[in-house]
Design a protein around this motif. Sequence first.
Motif, PDB file in Angstrom:
ATOM      1  N   GLU A 115      33.553 -35.068  -0.798  1.00  0.00           N
ATOM      2  CA  GLU A 115      34.433 -36.240  -0.713  1.00  0.00           C
ATOM      3  C   GLU A 115      35.501 -36.039   0.358  1.00  0.00           C
ATOM      4  N   GLY A 116      35.758 -37.103   1.135  1.00  0.00           N
ATOM      5  CA  GLY A 116      36.821 -37.033   2.137  1.00  0.00           C
ATOM      6  C   GLY A 116      36.340 -37.561   3.469  1.00  0.00           C
ATOM      7  N   GLY A 117      37.306 -37.927   4.347  1.00  0.00           N
ATOM      8  CA  GLY A 117      36.969 -38.488   5.648  1.00  0.00           C
ATOM      9  C   GLY A 117      37.572 -37.652   6.758  1.00  0.00           C
ATOM     10  N   VAL A 118      38.597 -38.218   7.406  1.00  0.00           N
ATOM     11  CA  VAL A 118      39.256 -37.523   8.509  1.00  0.00           C
ATOM     12  C   VAL A 118      39.706 -36.124   8.072  1.00  0.00           C
ATOM     13  N   ASN A 119      40.228 -36.031   6.849  1.00  0.00           N
ATOM     14  CA  ASN A 119      40.749 -34.743   6.351  1.00  0.00           C
ATOM     15  C   ASN A 119      39.654 -33.695   6.166  1.00  0.00           C
ATOM     16  N   MET A 120      38.397 -34.111   6.112  1.00  0.00           N
ATOM     17  CA  MET A 120      37.291 -33.171   5.874  1.00  0.00           C
ATOM     18  C   MET A 120      36.388 -33.014   7.094  1.00  0.00           C
ATOM     19  N   GLU A 121      36.816 -33.598   8.230  1.00  0.00           N
ATOM     20  CA  GLU A 121      35.935 -33.581   9.419  1.00  0.00           C
ATOM     21  C   GLU A 121      35.541 -32.150   9.820  1.00  0.00           C
ATOM     22  N   ASP A 122      36.532 -31.246   9.892  1.00  0.00           N
ATOM     23  CA  ASP A 122      36.231 -29.871  10.320  1.00  0.00           C
ATOM     24  C   ASP A 122      35.351 -29.158   9.299  1.00  0.00           C
ATOM     25  N   THR A 123      35.605 -29.441   8.029  1.00  0.00           N
ATOM     26  CA  THR A 123      34.819 -28.781   6.966  1.00  0.00           C
ATOM     27  C   THR A 123      33.362 -29.238   7.036  1.00  0.00           C
ATOM     28  N   ILE A 124      33.166 -30.544   7.194  1.00  0.00           N
ATOM     29  CA  ILE A 124      31.790 -31.075   7.272  1.00  0.00           C
ATOM     30  C   ILE A 124      31.080 -30.457   8.484  1.00  0.00           C
ATOM     31  N   MET A 148      44.965 -41.507  -6.512  1.00  0.00           N
ATOM     32  CA  MET A 148      44.675 -42.949  -6.540  1.00  0.00           C
ATOM     33  C   MET A 148      45.312 -43.626  -7.752  1.00  0.00           C
ATOM     34  N   GLY A 149      45.698 -42.834  -8.759  1.00  0.00           N
ATOM     35  CA  GLY A 149      46.279 -43.403  -9.980  1.00  0.00           C
ATOM     36  C   GLY A 149      45.227 -44.063 -10.858  1.00  0.00           C
ATOM     37  N   GLY A 150      43.988 -43.555 -10.804  1.00  0.00           N
ATOM     38  CA  GLY A 150      42.904 -44.104 -11.631  1.00  0.00           C
ATOM     39  C   GLY A 150      41.742 -44.516 -10.756  1.00  0.00           C
ATOM     40  N   TYR A 151      40.709 -45.064 -11.397  1.00  0.00           N
ATOM     41  CA  TYR A 151      39.519 -45.491 -10.649  1.00  0.00           C
ATOM     42  C   TYR A 151      39.758 -46.901 -10.112  1.00  0.00           C
ATOM     43  N   ARG A 152      40.382 -46.992  -8.943  1.00  0.00           N
ATOM     44  CA  ARG A 152      40.770 -48.284  -8.370  1.00  0.00           C
ATOM     45  C   ARG A 152      40.005 -48.552  -7.082  1.00  0.00           C
ATOM     46  N   VAL A 153      39.645 -49.827  -6.895  1.00  0.00           N
ATOM     47  CA  VAL A 153      39.006 -50.226  -5.639  1.00  0.00           C
ATOM     48  C   VAL A 153      39.937 -49.861  -4.480  1.00  0.00           C
ATOM     49  N   GLN A 154      39.382 -49.277  -3.426  1.00  0.00           N
ATOM     50  CA  GLN A 154      40.159 -48.834  -2.264  1.00  0.00           C
ATOM     51  C   GLN A 154      39.896 -49.769  -1.080  1.00  0.00           C
ATOM     52  N   GLY A 155      40.876 -49.857  -0.196  1.00  0.00           N
ATOM     53  CA  GLY A 155      40.652 -50.584   1.068  1.00  0.00           C
ATOM     54  C   GLY A 155      40.847 -52.078   0.987  1.00  0.00           C
ATOM     55  N   ARG A 156      41.597 -52.539  -0.003  1.00  0.00           N
ATOM     56  CA  ARG A 156      41.853 -53.982  -0.090  1.00  0.00           C
ATOM     57  C   ARG A 156      42.892 -54.415   0.952  1.00  0.00           C
ATOM     58  N   GLU A 157      43.848 -53.493   1.251  1.00  0.00           N
ATOM     59  CA  GLU A 157      44.871 -53.849   2.250  1.00  0.00           C
ATOM     60  C   GLU A 157      44.448 -53.390   3.638  1.00  0.00           C
ATOM     61  N   LYS A 158      44.983 -54.110   4.650  1.00  0.00           N
ATOM     62  CA  LYS A 158      44.620 -53.898   6.058  1.00  0.00           C
ATOM     63  C   LYS A 158      44.728 -52.416   6.457  1.00  0.00           C
ATOM     64  N   GLN A 160      44.811 -49.737   4.625  1.00  0.00           N
ATOM     65  CA  GLN A 160      43.859 -48.891   3.897  1.00  0.00           C
ATOM     66  C   GLN A 160      42.433 -49.085   4.438  1.00  0.00           C
ATOM     67  N   SER A 161      42.109 -50.336   4.793  1.00  0.00           N
ATOM     68  CA  SER A 161      40.739 -50.585   5.252  1.00  0.00           C
ATOM     69  C   SER A 161      40.539 -49.974   6.641  1.00  0.00           C
ATOM     70  N   LYS A 162      41.579 -49.977   7.457  1.00  0.00           N
ATOM     71  CA  LYS A 162      41.508 -49.340   8.780  1.00  0.00           C
ATOM     72  C   LYS A 162      41.307 -47.831   8.606  1.00  0.00           C
ATOM     73  N   LYS A 163      42.006 -47.279   7.590  1.00  0.00           N
ATOM     74  CA  LYS A 163      41.874 -45.834   7.336  1.00  0.00           C
ATOM     75  C   LYS A 163      40.444 -45.494   6.899  1.00  0.00           C
ATOM     76  N   LEU A 164      39.858 -46.365   6.077  1.00  0.00           N
ATOM     77  CA  LEU A 164      38.496 -46.096   5.608  1.00  0.00           C
ATOM     78  C   LEU A 164      37.480 -46.174   6.753  1.00  0.00           C
ATOM     79  N   GLU A 191      31.400 -53.923   7.299  1.00  0.00           N
ATOM     80  CA  GLU A 191      31.993 -53.532   8.595  1.00  0.00           C
ATOM     81  C   GLU A 191      31.684 -52.058   8.893  1.00  0.00           C
ATOM     82  N   ILE A 192      31.821 -51.217   7.868  1.00  0.00           N
ATOM     83  CA  ILE A 192      31.556 -49.781   8.068  1.00  0.00           C
ATOM     84  C   ILE A 192      30.066 -49.570   8.353  1.00  0.00           C
ATOM     85  N   THR A 193      29.222 -50.244   7.578  1.00  0.00           N
ATOM     86  CA  THR A 193      27.765 -50.097   7.752  1.00  0.00           C
ATOM     87  C   THR A 193      27.355 -50.488   9.177  1.00  0.00           C
ATOM     88  N   ASP A 194      27.970 -51.541   9.712  1.00  0.00           N
ATOM     89  CA  ASP A 194      27.653 -51.975  11.087  1.00  0.00           C
ATOM     90  C   ASP A 194      28.229 -51.020  12.125  1.00  0.00           C
TER      91      ASP A 194
END
Length: 264
Positions: A115-124, A148-158, A160-164, A191-194
């Motif tokens: 799990e992780g994105g930019v923060n895990m780039e070197d590890t991956i 996250m404070g629980g199992y919450r949908v991520q990326g609803r705000e601009k 956050q979605s840019k970060k994803l 958007e990510i899939t494309d």
Amino acid sequence: MKKITIPDIMKMKAEGKKIPVLTAYDYPFARILDEAGIPLILVGDSAGMVFAGYENTLPVTMDEMRYHTKAVVRGNKNALVVTDMPFLSYQVSIEDAKKNAGLLVKDGAEAVKLEGGVNMEDTIKAIIDMDVPVMGHIGLTPQSIHRMGGYRVQGREKKQSKKLLDDAKAVERAGAFSIVLEGIPADLAKEITDAVSIPTIGIGAGPYCDGQVLVIHDVLGLYDDIKPRFVKRYVNLKGIISSAVNKYADDVKQGKFPGKEHSF
Ligand code: KIV
């Protein structure tokens, strides 16, 4: 049926073929999924919750994931087996990550997921550099439940979605062969899939991903008290199992089992 490889999974996106993925944690379910032609079996750390009864995935250990991996690999012939790296097996150091990924490969996994994105780039990248293929996982990442404070949908705000989107690109840049998108709005998943060339595998991420993954216990209705909105339950296996167990108990109590045909 032919053995499915990493290039086969990557080719499916290029050919526009949807990728069905399910989790398995043991020998019998691995056999069933493999015989059904599921191309990719995920030995998810969701095992901690649906198999072991923990409240979340954080307590899951490397020893537990190794045990599940070995059982799944023994039941599988053709599917690609990908194992989740559990919490604390890759976050502390890149050396830990490489060693633990290698152990899972020794147990028969053909790739690992973390799990992780930019923060895990070197590890991956470091894991891939030792020829262990990696599947990324971004969005609602269950190992980050406290942040996250629980199992919450991520990326609803601009923001956050840019970060994803940045996270997905970092996972692709690091060399991952595919990426799980969990708990994000369908439009963002599109958007990510494309935007990436590697297959996206969605869970709670809408219909536009290149593939879908669900936890096998959810698909089969083994728990009747939990049904997240993104799950489609294909059978009420808990009901079927309960009724069989009750019939067996009644037969024993009433002396109907064993019959002559079951006796020597
Ligand atoms: O642990 C798991 O099973 C997972 C999938 C649900 C994506 O990570």
